[in-house]
Enzyme design. Sequence first.
Site, PDB file in Angstrom:
ATOM      1  N   LYS A 188       0.795  -1.202  -0.046  1.00 19.54           N
ATOM      2  CA  LYS A 188       0.108   0.050  -0.149  1.00 19.54           C
ATOM      3  C   LYS A 188       0.930   1.013   0.005  1.00 19.54           C
ATOM      4  CE  LYS A 188      -1.749   2.976   2.845  1.00 19.54           C
ATOM      5  NZ  LYS A 188      -2.015   4.109   2.025  1.00 19.54           N
ATOM      6  N   GLU A 197      10.452   1.758   9.957  1.00 22.16           N
ATOM      7  CA  GLU A 197      11.259   2.880   9.725  1.00 22.16           C
ATOM      8  C   GLU A 197      10.637   4.065   9.965  1.00 22.16           C
ATOM      9  OE1 GLU A 197      14.481   2.449   8.860  1.00 22.16           O
ATOM     10  OE2 GLU A 197      14.465   0.642   8.523  1.00 22.16           O
ATOM     11  N   CYS A 232      13.465  11.754   5.676  1.00 27.33           N
ATOM     12  CA  CYS A 232      13.354  11.457   6.920  1.00 27.33           C
ATOM     13  C   CYS A 232      14.975  11.804   7.644  1.00 27.33           C
ATOM     14  CB  CYS A 232      13.081   9.836   7.182  1.00 27.33           C
ATOM     15  SG  CYS A 232      13.808   8.751   6.024  1.00 27.33           S
ATOM     16  N   GLU A 236       9.407  16.458  14.770  1.00 28.52           N
ATOM     17  CA  GLU A 236       9.645  16.505  13.638  1.00 28.52           C
ATOM     18  C   GLU A 236       8.625  17.357  12.820  1.00 28.52           C
ATOM     19  OE1 GLU A 236       8.578  12.751  11.413  1.00 28.52           O
ATOM     20  OE2 GLU A 236      10.206  12.856  10.256  1.00 28.52           O
TER      21      GLU A 236
HETATM   22  P1  NDP Z   1       2.060   8.129   7.832  1.00 28.13           P
HETATM   23  O1  NDP Z   1       2.682   7.463   8.960  1.00 28.13           O
HETATM   24  O2  NDP Z   1       1.135   9.151   7.814  1.00 28.13           O
HETATM   25  O3  NDP Z   1       2.102   7.247   6.591  1.00 28.13           O
HETATM   26  C1  NDP Z   1       2.906   6.258   6.155  1.00 28.13           C
HETATM   27  C2  NDP Z   1       2.058   5.063   5.478  1.00 28.13           C
HETATM   28  O4  NDP Z   1       1.286   4.369   6.499  1.00 28.13           O
HETATM   29  C3  NDP Z   1       1.027   5.604   4.664  1.00 28.13           C
HETATM   30  O5  NDP Z   1       1.109   4.553   3.399  1.00 28.13           O
HETATM   31  C4  NDP Z   1      -0.442   5.744   5.352  1.00 28.13           C
HETATM   32  O6  NDP Z   1      -1.280   5.857   4.338  1.00 28.13           O
HETATM   33  C5  NDP Z   1      -0.208   4.423   6.131  1.00 28.13           C
HETATM   34  N1  NDP Z   1      -0.944   4.307   7.333  1.00 28.13           N
HETATM   35  C6  NDP Z   1      -1.501   5.449   7.929  1.00 28.13           C
HETATM   36  N2  NDP Z   1      -2.356   5.045   9.013  1.00 28.13           N
HETATM   37  C7  NDP Z   1      -2.094   3.677   9.008  1.00 28.13           C
HETATM   38  C8  NDP Z   1      -2.721   2.666   9.789  1.00 28.13           C
HETATM   39  N3  NDP Z   1      -3.447   2.585  10.848  1.00 28.13           N
HETATM   40  N4  NDP Z   1      -2.132   1.363   9.670  1.00 28.13           N
HETATM   41  C9  NDP Z   1      -1.464   1.182   8.366  1.00 28.13           C
HETATM   42  N5  NDP Z   1      -0.801   2.048   7.845  1.00 28.13           N
HETATM   43  C10 NDP Z   1      -1.156   3.227   8.069  1.00 28.13           C
HETATM   44  O7  NDP Z   1       3.538   8.990   7.195  1.00 28.13           O
HETATM   45  P2  NDP Z   1       3.888   9.939   6.009  1.00 28.13           P
HETATM   46  O8  NDP Z   1       3.218   9.154   4.718  1.00 28.13           O
HETATM   47  O9  NDP Z   1       3.056  11.239   6.555  1.00 28.13           O
HETATM   48  O10 NDP Z   1       5.476   9.991   5.806  1.00 28.13           O
HETATM   49  C11 NDP Z   1       6.167  11.101   6.616  1.00 28.13           C
HETATM   50  C12 NDP Z   1       6.743   9.995   7.776  1.00 28.13           C
HETATM   51  O11 NDP Z   1       7.493   9.137   7.266  1.00 28.13           O
HETATM   52  C13 NDP Z   1       7.895  11.137   8.273  1.00 28.13           C
HETATM   53  O12 NDP Z   1       7.454  10.941   9.917  1.00 28.13           O
HETATM   54  C14 NDP Z   1       9.125  10.574   7.888  1.00 28.13           C
HETATM   55  O13 NDP Z   1      10.210  10.846   9.031  1.00 28.13           O
HETATM   56  C15 NDP Z   1       8.696   8.986   7.870  1.00 28.13           C
HETATM   57  N6  NDP Z   1       9.757   8.485   6.981  1.00 28.13           N
HETATM   58  C16 NDP Z   1      10.702   7.607   7.574  1.00 28.13           C
HETATM   59  C17 NDP Z   1      11.771   7.153   6.650  1.00 28.13           C
HETATM   60  C18 NDP Z   1      12.643   6.192   7.335  1.00 28.13           C
HETATM   61  O14 NDP Z   1      13.285   5.602   6.667  1.00 28.13           O
HETATM   62  N7  NDP Z   1      13.065   6.216   8.788  1.00 28.13           N
HETATM   63  C19 NDP Z   1      11.817   7.449   5.303  1.00 28.13           C
HETATM   64  C20 NDP Z   1      10.867   8.228   5.025  1.00 28.13           C
HETATM   65  C21 NDP Z   1       9.866   8.971   5.595  1.00 28.13           C
HETATM   66  P3  NDP Z   1      -2.107   7.109   4.055  1.00 28.13           P
HETATM   67  O15 NDP Z   1      -0.917   8.008   3.524  1.00 28.13           O
HETATM   68  O16 NDP Z   1      -3.179   6.720   3.109  1.00 28.13           O
HETATM   69  O17 NDP Z   1      -2.365   7.696   5.435  1.00 28.13           O
END
Ligand code: NDP
Length: 482
Positions: free
Chosen positions: A172, A247, A281, A385
């Site tokens: 997803k 991550e 990130c 963040e």
């Molecule tokens: P989110 O946590 O909002 O979303 C990440 C993914 O999880 C999306 O596909 C989202 O869907 C999905 N999601 C949301 N709610 C749920 C749930 N209850 N159960 C399972 N999946 C769910 O992050 P963002 O998309 O806003 O991305 C930014 C974040 O990602 C930042 O905090 C950043 O630091 C982190 N990040 C970390 C990295 C690493 O390697 N450590 C690398 C890149 C980013 P939907 O978008 O449809 O809500």
Amino acid sequence: MDPVLNYIDGEFVAAQSGETLDTINPATGEVITTLPRSRSEDVGTATSAAMKAAPAWSATPISERIRWLHRLADALMEEHETIAHLESMDTGKPISLARRVDASRSVANFRFYAEFGEQHSDPTFSDHGAVNHVHRSPIGCVGLITPWNLPLYLLTWKVAPALLMGNTIVAKPSELTPLTAHHLAGIMQRIGFPNGVFNLVHGLGPEVGQAIVEHPKIRAISFTGGTATGKIVAATAAPMFKKISLELGGKNATVVLDDAPLEKIMDDVVRASFTNSGQVCLCGSRILVHSSIYEPFKQQFIKAVEGIVVGDPSNESTTMGSVISKDHQQKVESYIRLGREEGGKVLSGGTASDSPVDGVHPNGAFLRPTVFEGLSHTSRTACEEIFGPVVTLHPFDDDDEAVTMANATEYGLAGSIWTGDAQRGHAFGQRLDTGIVWVNTWLNRDLRTPFGGVKQSGVGREGGAWSLNFFSELTNICVLEP
Ligand code: NDP
């Protein structure tokens, strides 16, 4: 553009409910196309397809799976420009960045794991007259959940090792950025990749993502996203004893020691701060500078930051595009207001109304790179963040103080150290509570190395053999000759 559809068992299909969502170009506010608003029933169908495909895929010799990874890398390479264009449109990032980072790394992920798989062998151990053999089995069907900042880059970083190890996939992508995952599915269909091995279900996190994490047949979850979502994923998956890799977020320190050659490092420090509008990130959003060089650093840094060309992402000369959405722009602006309330002074940038970007679409989510000084390193602005183009500057007086300041957040993903003495930087790096430290460089990635965070930045490591271990079950077979 044609609607984005789910990809299940080799077919493109709508959500069973028929519901859709819009995907929006954040640089213009215009709807690009629609995507399915899928639900648990769609995850169920995708998981059944993945389970059905699992026996044949896991029995496919690894040499053949490696050939598929090479074919996918070749096909993505042929589509490099299209992928860069789609990613730039979906995320608002500059086309030059989408080419250099997103499109290129997506190819590299498949190529790397193909080559890594060719070279990888597990050790045997002899003791007490017996030989211990490490046997790897696929886990079965795995769930991959990825964010919007580096959509295809992060998806393929999981897909490639999962396929190499013989798993089938239900993935997803973020609902904000579905285009390149959809394109990857199209490539798979075109090159005849086996049906049901890779399945894609689009929709909202709490609906589709949650259903993937909850599904009892999905035995491992590799998740990249925010820390708050990671906690929900962990709480859901842990009682089912699923393997999980998380991550998560970061609030990374960039530490400029007193012997750093300022002119030489400045472009890289700016890149570490504002690449992808600070929505990486690994970006360094807290810049700690030795007090003896704080003033010259500040002057040179602000000059370099003001050289960033914020504008239309499709322009070749643009070096910073929009942020991901109007909602996210508002979140970042709320932190800029908070920074002021906490006593910070804006040295450059500000909210869109303080510092508008000329010549861009009026509905675009644009912000200028913003630099604060005068904030405590323990302020909320300096510890939470923001995930946008905002950095805070903090002077320090000695290395011990810099270590304390660098470690003073709940996060521990990455950090960078800038110094004229590589050995000093290496020793300093060992004192940081983070998963990744760069010395005199940033986002310099060797894909064989462990990648991941400590504290609230995650659990587990990806990359090289660490990903192979995550995406396989290991059995030790101890054999004694009769
Ligand atoms: P989110 O946590 O909002 O979303 C990440 C993914 O999880 C999306 O596909 C989202 O869907 C999905 N999601 C949301 N709610 C749920 C749930 N209850 N159960 C399972 N999946 C769910 O992050 P963002 O998309 O806003 O991305 C930014 C974040 O990602 C930042 O905090 C950043 O630091 C982190 N990040 C970390 C990295 C690493 O390697 N450590 C690398 C890149 C980013 P939907 O978008 O449809 O809500």
